[in-house]
Design a protein around this motif. Structure first.
Motif, PDB file in Angstrom:
ATOM      1  N   GLY A   9       0.829  -1.204   0.000  1.00 18.64           N
ATOM      2  CA  GLY A   9       0.000   0.000   0.000  1.00 18.64           C
ATOM      3  C   GLY A   9       0.855   1.241   0.000  1.00 18.64           C
ATOM      4  O   GLY A   9       2.001   1.221   0.459  1.00 18.64           O
ATOM      5  N   ASN A  10       0.312   2.342  -0.507  1.00 18.11           N
ATOM      6  CA  ASN A  10       0.994   3.632  -0.480  1.00 18.11           C
ATOM      7  C   ASN A  10       0.823   4.264   0.898  1.00 18.11           C
ATOM      8  O   ASN A  10      -0.271   4.265   1.450  1.00 18.11           O
ATOM      9  CB  ASN A  10       0.412   4.580  -1.533  1.00 18.11           C
ATOM     10  N   LYS A  11       1.886   4.810   1.412  1.00 15.42           N
ATOM     11  CA  LYS A  11       1.844   5.556   2.665  1.00 15.42           C
ATOM     12  C   LYS A  11       1.407   6.977   2.328  1.00 15.42           C
ATOM     13  O   LYS A  11       2.036   7.643   1.508  1.00 15.42           O
ATOM     14  CB  LYS A  11       3.220   5.544   3.334  1.00 15.42           C
ATOM     15  N   ALA A  49       9.164   5.332 -14.120  1.00 14.49           N
ATOM     16  CA  ALA A  49       9.340   5.521 -12.677  1.00 14.49           C
ATOM     17  C   ALA A  49       9.939   6.904 -12.455  1.00 14.49           C
ATOM     18  O   ALA A  49      11.070   7.162 -12.851  1.00 14.49           O
ATOM     19  CB  ALA A  49      10.257   4.442 -12.107  1.00 14.49           C
ATOM     20  N   THR A  50       9.166   7.790 -11.850  1.00 17.08           N
ATOM     21  CA  THR A  50       9.597   9.175 -11.698  1.00 17.08           C
ATOM     22  C   THR A  50       9.837   9.590 -10.255  1.00 17.08           C
ATOM     23  O   THR A  50      10.288  10.699 -10.002  1.00 17.08           O
ATOM     24  CB  THR A  50       8.545  10.124 -12.297  1.00 17.08           C
ATOM     25  N   LEU A  51       9.518   8.719  -9.296  1.00 21.48           N
ATOM     26  CA  LEU A  51       9.696   9.090  -7.891  1.00 21.48           C
ATOM     27  C   LEU A  51       9.912   7.870  -7.008  1.00 21.48           C
ATOM     28  O   LEU A  51       9.575   6.755  -7.372  1.00 21.48           O
ATOM     29  CB  LEU A  51       8.497   9.904  -7.387  1.00 21.48           C
ATOM     30  N   GLY A  52      10.500   8.126  -5.863  1.00 26.01           N
ATOM     31  CA  GLY A  52      10.658   7.096  -4.850  1.00 26.01           C
ATOM     32  C   GLY A  52       9.452   7.162  -3.939  1.00 26.01           C
ATOM     33  O   GLY A  52       9.263   8.146  -3.217  1.00 26.01           O
ATOM     34  N   ALA A  53       8.605   6.153  -3.994  1.00 32.80           N
ATOM     35  CA  ALA A  53       7.348   6.164  -3.248  1.00 32.80           C
ATOM     36  C   ALA A  53       7.484   5.433  -1.915  1.00 32.80           C
ATOM     37  O   ALA A  53       8.108   4.376  -1.835  1.00 32.80           O
ATOM     38  CB  ALA A  53       6.253   5.500  -4.083  1.00 32.80           C
ATOM     39  N   HIS A  54       6.883   6.004  -0.878  1.00 34.02           N
ATOM     40  CA  HIS A  54       6.824   5.355   0.435  1.00 34.02           C
ATOM     41  C   HIS A  54       5.696   4.328   0.409  1.00 34.02           C
ATOM     42  O   HIS A  54       4.555   4.675   0.105  1.00 34.02           O
ATOM     43  CB  HIS A  54       6.533   6.383   1.526  1.00 34.02           C
ATOM     44  N   GLY A  62       8.204  -1.171   9.265  1.00 29.10           N
ATOM     45  CA  GLY A  62       8.541   0.158   8.769  1.00 29.10           C
ATOM     46  C   GLY A  62       8.145   0.411   7.329  1.00 29.10           C
ATOM     47  O   GLY A  62       7.704  -0.478   6.619  1.00 29.10           O
ATOM     48  N   GLU A  63       8.321   1.648   6.930  1.00 26.31           N
ATOM     49  CA  GLU A  63       8.033   2.058   5.556  1.00 26.31           C
ATOM     50  C   GLU A  63       9.200   1.687   4.660  1.00 26.31           C
ATOM     51  O   GLU A  63      10.337   1.613   5.099  1.00 26.31           O
ATOM     52  CB  GLU A  63       7.815   3.565   5.493  1.00 26.31           C
ATOM     53  N   ARG A  64       8.905   1.519   3.394  1.00 26.59           N
ATOM     54  CA  ARG A  64       9.894   1.167   2.381  1.00 26.59           C
ATOM     55  C   ARG A  64       9.786   2.141   1.219  1.00 26.59           C
ATOM     56  O   ARG A  64       8.808   2.864   1.091  1.00 26.59           O
ATOM     57  CB  ARG A  64       9.665  -0.265   1.886  1.00 26.59           C
ATOM     58  N   ILE A  65      10.800   2.125   0.365  1.00 33.08           N
ATOM     59  CA  ILE A  65      10.828   2.983  -0.826  1.00 33.08           C
ATOM     60  C   ILE A  65      10.888   2.097  -2.067  1.00 33.08           C
ATOM     61  O   ILE A  65      11.674   1.142  -2.105  1.00 33.08           O
ATOM     62  CB  ILE A  65      12.077   3.904  -0.818  1.00 33.08           C
ATOM     63  N   CYS A  69       5.641   5.384 -10.685  1.00 33.75           N
ATOM     64  CA  CYS A  69       5.150   6.499 -11.495  1.00 33.75           C
ATOM     65  C   CYS A  69       4.195   7.321 -10.637  1.00 33.75           C
ATOM     66  O   CYS A  69       3.694   6.851  -9.605  1.00 33.75           O
ATOM     67  CB  CYS A  69       4.460   5.997 -12.758  1.00 33.75           C
ATOM     68  N   ALA A  70       3.917   8.535 -11.053  1.00 30.51           N
ATOM     69  CA  ALA A  70       3.046   9.428 -10.279  1.00 30.51           C
ATOM     70  C   ALA A  70       1.628   8.871 -10.164  1.00 30.51           C
ATOM     71  O   ALA A  70       0.991   8.995  -9.122  1.00 30.51           O
ATOM     72  CB  ALA A  70       3.026  10.814 -10.916  1.00 30.51           C
ATOM     73  N   GLY A  71       1.140   8.229 -11.213  1.00 31.53           N
ATOM     74  CA  GLY A  71      -0.220   7.676 -11.184  1.00 31.53           C
ATOM     75  C   GLY A  71      -0.374   6.574 -10.151  1.00 31.53           C
ATOM     76  O   GLY A  71      -1.325   6.576  -9.372  1.00 31.53           O
ATOM     77  N   CYS A  72       0.555   5.641 -10.122  1.00 30.65           N
ATOM     78  CA  CYS A  72       0.474   4.539  -9.160  1.00 30.65           C
ATOM     79  C   CYS A  72       0.708   5.030  -7.736  1.00 30.65           C
ATOM     80  O   CYS A  72       0.197   4.440  -6.786  1.00 30.65           O
ATOM     81  CB  CYS A  72       1.470   3.430  -9.510  1.00 30.65           C
ATOM     82  N   ASN A  73       1.453   6.123  -7.586  1.00 29.60           N
ATOM     83  CA  ASN A  73       1.701   6.667  -6.262  1.00 29.60           C
ATOM     84  C   ASN A  73       0.419   7.223  -5.627  1.00 29.60           C
ATOM     85  O   ASN A  73       0.365   7.435  -4.433  1.00 29.60           O
ATOM     86  CB  ASN A  73       2.771   7.764  -6.327  1.00 29.60           C
TER      87      ASN A  73
END
Length: 97
Positions: A9-11, A49-54, A62-65, A69-73
């Protein structure tokens, strides 16, 4: 780390967080020792892939990176990661090591 690629899941609320690596993309590269991938880590997505998502998982502390892409984030529902996706810790203090 050997963990299922299913049910991640996205944080929410991590936009303002920064990392001493300069970016969460740099953090992922430094922590994994891998080159930044061209495509998003979410299964079924081939966007850049444009960003490191939490992200988080019920069986992982804990959270991971992950590269995303911005849409999936923006996904609110659980998703699966592509096989072989590295999921390093999102702890900023690990950058200094």
């Amino acid at each position: 780390m050997d963990v299922s690629g299913e049910n991640w899941g996205n944080k929410v609320g991590t936009t303002e967080r920064d990392c001493s690596c300069g970016s969460w993309m740099n953090h992922w590269v430094k922590m994994t020792g891998k080159a930044w991938p061209m495509a998003c880590s979410v299964e079924g997505c081939d966007e850049k892939a444009t960003l490191g998502a939490h992200v988080y998982h019920a069986n992982v502390e804990g959270e991971r990176i992950v590269p995303m892409c911005a849409g999936c984030n923006k996904k609110g529902e659980k998703f699966n990661l592509k096989g072989g996706t590295s999921v390093p810790s999102a702890r900023r203090d690990e950058c200094a090591r």
